[in-house]
Design an enzyme around this catalytic site. Sequence first.
Site, mmCIF file in Angstrom:
data_model
loop_
_atom_site.group_PDB
_atom_site.id
_atom_site.type_symbol
_atom_site.label_atom_id
_atom_site.label_comp_id
_atom_site.label_asym_id
_atom_site.label_seq_id
_atom_site.Cartn_x
_atom_site.Cartn_y
_atom_site.Cartn_z
ATOM 1 N N ASP A 1 39.171 14.277 26.842
ATOM 2 C CA ASP A 1 39.746 13.785 28.139
ATOM 3 C C ASP A 1 39.395 12.318 28.163
ATOM 4 O O ASP A 1 40.170 11.463 28.649
ATOM 5 C CB ASP A 1 39.009 14.363 29.310
ATOM 6 N N ALA A 2 38.119 11.801 27.619
ATOM 7 C CA ALA A 2 37.673 10.473 27.659
ATOM 8 C C ALA A 2 38.727 9.615 26.924
ATOM 9 O O ALA A 2 38.992 8.358 27.591
ATOM 10 C CB ALA A 2 36.229 10.493 27.193
ATOM 11 N N CYS B 1 19.137 46.179 65.976
ATOM 12 C CA CYS B 1 19.690 46.964 65.062
ATOM 13 C C CYS B 1 20.323 48.089 65.881
ATOM 14 O O CYS B 1 19.752 48.761 66.344
ATOM 15 C CB CYS B 1 18.591 47.588 63.829
ATOM 16 N N LYS C 1 58.384 36.828 38.587
ATOM 17 C CA LYS C 1 58.862 35.995 39.843
ATOM 18 C C LYS C 1 57.650 35.613 40.346
ATOM 19 O O LYS C 1 56.985 35.972 40.949
ATOM 20 C CB LYS C 1 59.443 37.146 40.623
ATOM 21 N N GLU D 1 60.280 26.916 39.721
ATOM 22 C CA GLU D 1 59.294 27.070 40.856
ATOM 23 C C GLU D 1 58.216 26.088 40.878
ATOM 24 O O GLU D 1 57.393 26.119 39.783
ATOM 25 C CB GLU D 1 59.078 28.644 40.940
ATOM 26 N N ASP E 1 41.674 9.175 29.182
ATOM 27 C CA ASP E 1 41.481 8.357 30.333
ATOM 28 C C ASP E 1 41.268 6.689 29.683
ATOM 29 O O ASP E 1 41.876 5.841 30.499
ATOM 30 C CB ASP E 1 40.003 8.567 30.791
ATOM 31 N N SER F 1 70.274 32.324 45.652
ATOM 32 C CA SER F 1 69.120 33.106 45.984
ATOM 33 C C SER F 1 69.324 34.386 45.001
ATOM 34 O O SER F 1 70.634 34.863 44.986
ATOM 35 C CB SER F 1 68.960 33.561 47.232
ATOM 36 N N CYS G 1 18.361 51.423 64.109
ATOM 37 C CA CYS G 1 17.016 51.798 64.635
ATOM 38 C C CYS G 1 16.341 51.069 65.958
ATOM 39 O O CYS G 1 15.303 51.251 66.355
ATOM 40 C CB CYS G 1 15.909 51.699 63.538
#
Length: 675
Positions: A22-23, A406, A110, A167, A26, A71, A409
């Site tokens: 990633d570095a 409670c 779907k 989608e 970046d 659709s 009890c």
Amino acid sequence: MRQQLNAWAHEYYVQDSPSVPDAEYDRAFRELQALEAEHPELVTPDSPTQRVIGAVMDGLAPVRHAVPMLSIHTETDTEASGAQAFDARVRRELGLQESDPPVEYVAEPKFDGLAMSLRYEHGKLVQAATRGDGEVGEDVTHNIRTIRQIPLMLPAGVPPLLEVRGEVYMPRADFDALNERQRAQGGKTFVNPRNAAAGAVRQLDSGIAAQRPLRFFAYGLGAITSEAEGGPAFATHFELLQALKSWSFPVAEQVQTALGATELVAFHQQVGASRDALPYDIDGVVYKVNSLQLQRQLGFKTREPRWAVAHKYPAQEMATRIEAIDVQVGRTGKITPVARLAPVFVGGVTVTNATLHNLFEIRKKGVRVGDQVIVRRAGDVIPEIVGVVPGPRAGYVANFHMPKACPVCGSAVVREKGEANHRCTGGLFCPAQRKEALLHFAARRAMDIEGLGDKLVDQLVDQGVIRTLPDLYRMGLTALIALDRMAEKSAQNVLAALEKSKRTTLPRFLFALGIRQVGEATAKDLARHFGSLDAIMDATVDQLLQVNDVGPVVAEAIHTFFAQPHNREVVEQLRACGVTWEEGAPAERAMLPLAGKTVVLTGTLPTLSRDAAKDMLEAAGAKVAGSVSKKTHYVVAGEEAGSKLAKAQELGVPVLDEAGMLALLAAPTPTEPQP
Ligand code: 9MJ
């Protein structure tokens, strides 16, 4: 640089296999930003730096679709016959006889998201529009540009005009994290990933959409340069999907061709079985006739194509009403609010109760008695209340209050500082806690007392036959027969089961005691580390901290438990009643044959039960994990092993059968400690 960055982003976001850290991405990204800042005249709209375009729209402009967005007809039958009905319809409409070969289809998941049309001209993304009514949608280009999976520029050689349909969706984990964030900031929360995605796509400010983790799957085409003008000539839908993939669009990996109803049914079942493991929501599968020639022949009925159908799964979320909120008292005294629901069929079962966990959870979700709520049940997971159905409250609603005493009890209910849960302070004086403690003691993975279920425990406690755990082993036939609906034969069975349970193991006994924070794994670690119960009972917090995976909270809980004279008394009495186990010397973990190894079990083994195999592996020092990763040392696979086996093969993790596992367990103990 733009090309390089786009290629890296494609590897990362579409193929899930980055080739650079990633570095490095970046660093290159910042370099491009700096270059573009120095030379603004060189900035192009397709630059990876230009995904968020700052400007806030006044409203969303209408877009007329060059080719209407379809659709598809939904087959509501969630059983296999849904696929058969579709195949039969297609065959009839094509005039096929029974003797004709099966029709070839493409089967796709779907996705439960938002349909989108992406228009590329000369390889550049120029417009993204929602479906709207199918004829006219809304221009949401500014937000769609922020989705890293959607290419801003396509590779050379794509048709000059290309509309890609698919989608937009939000992965479930990202949705949960988004809601957490929104709650923390006092913002609006969303009922499901679909709504969250739709909300993000219709934002006027692309800065907001950019912070929402949206993704995309392509599954079709809109307008495209015609064959006459040099556009591509696809013969099948599957070819078209392959082309989309080669043009760097994400296409779901489950997509496959299927021959006739039989293979459609198999696909429906196979995808249904993996549904809960998918990182995103699907609400069914889609079948499409593969041949584009046959698709044209079948044509449309009103606005729906006759060549495609959506075949649903049972809904995982449904709305219902909270009729009441009761509380339950657990083994440790934890008071759990439970919503009593108007019965609702969701995830394949009728749900009438859902836990609300604690008061914080209730306030966080803003749930009240009388509310319409969304109930979710995915797979075998216990049903949960996702949230209140948005909109004005209809009818009477009442806030929930935690009882001060409670309900079982009458002891005071307290919430300790820093704890989310309320507790009954009655301890084993509270019959509810006594019952739960007994049930836990008798559980299969604890003392394994067959036949001691909740009905029997209720009676034993309510009638005062049993007050403490050792009372179990002291009761006689007469006391049992005196209970309701207890024949002599069943009473004798219970006594036999109690007798049998006396020969146990140290980990089972420790787990059965119900010490807070001590689950099965910790009980095993403690037994292995100390070897004997007396050593554990006399251990200091510091000594307990030496045990694998035991931290300060757990060590404190164990120490406190055994510091109570009445708990020691219970242990002594149980031993006096004849409960025994074999004790050993403290284990030298590193000397065990599988010390430091992680093993995953999958499928059905020929002779060993899963629990037995797990026990054997753990006794040999292995850690038994639930999923396969690069850190897995072995996968032990039996009959009908599924995705875990595939994953092991993909990662090159050694796969053993039962015999291979037994051989490994019998291997000589290593002389060197393992890493
Ligand atoms: C979804 N929602 O996943 C179609 N869809 O095809 C898939 N929708 C579709 N295909 C033609 N996989 C119209 C809609």
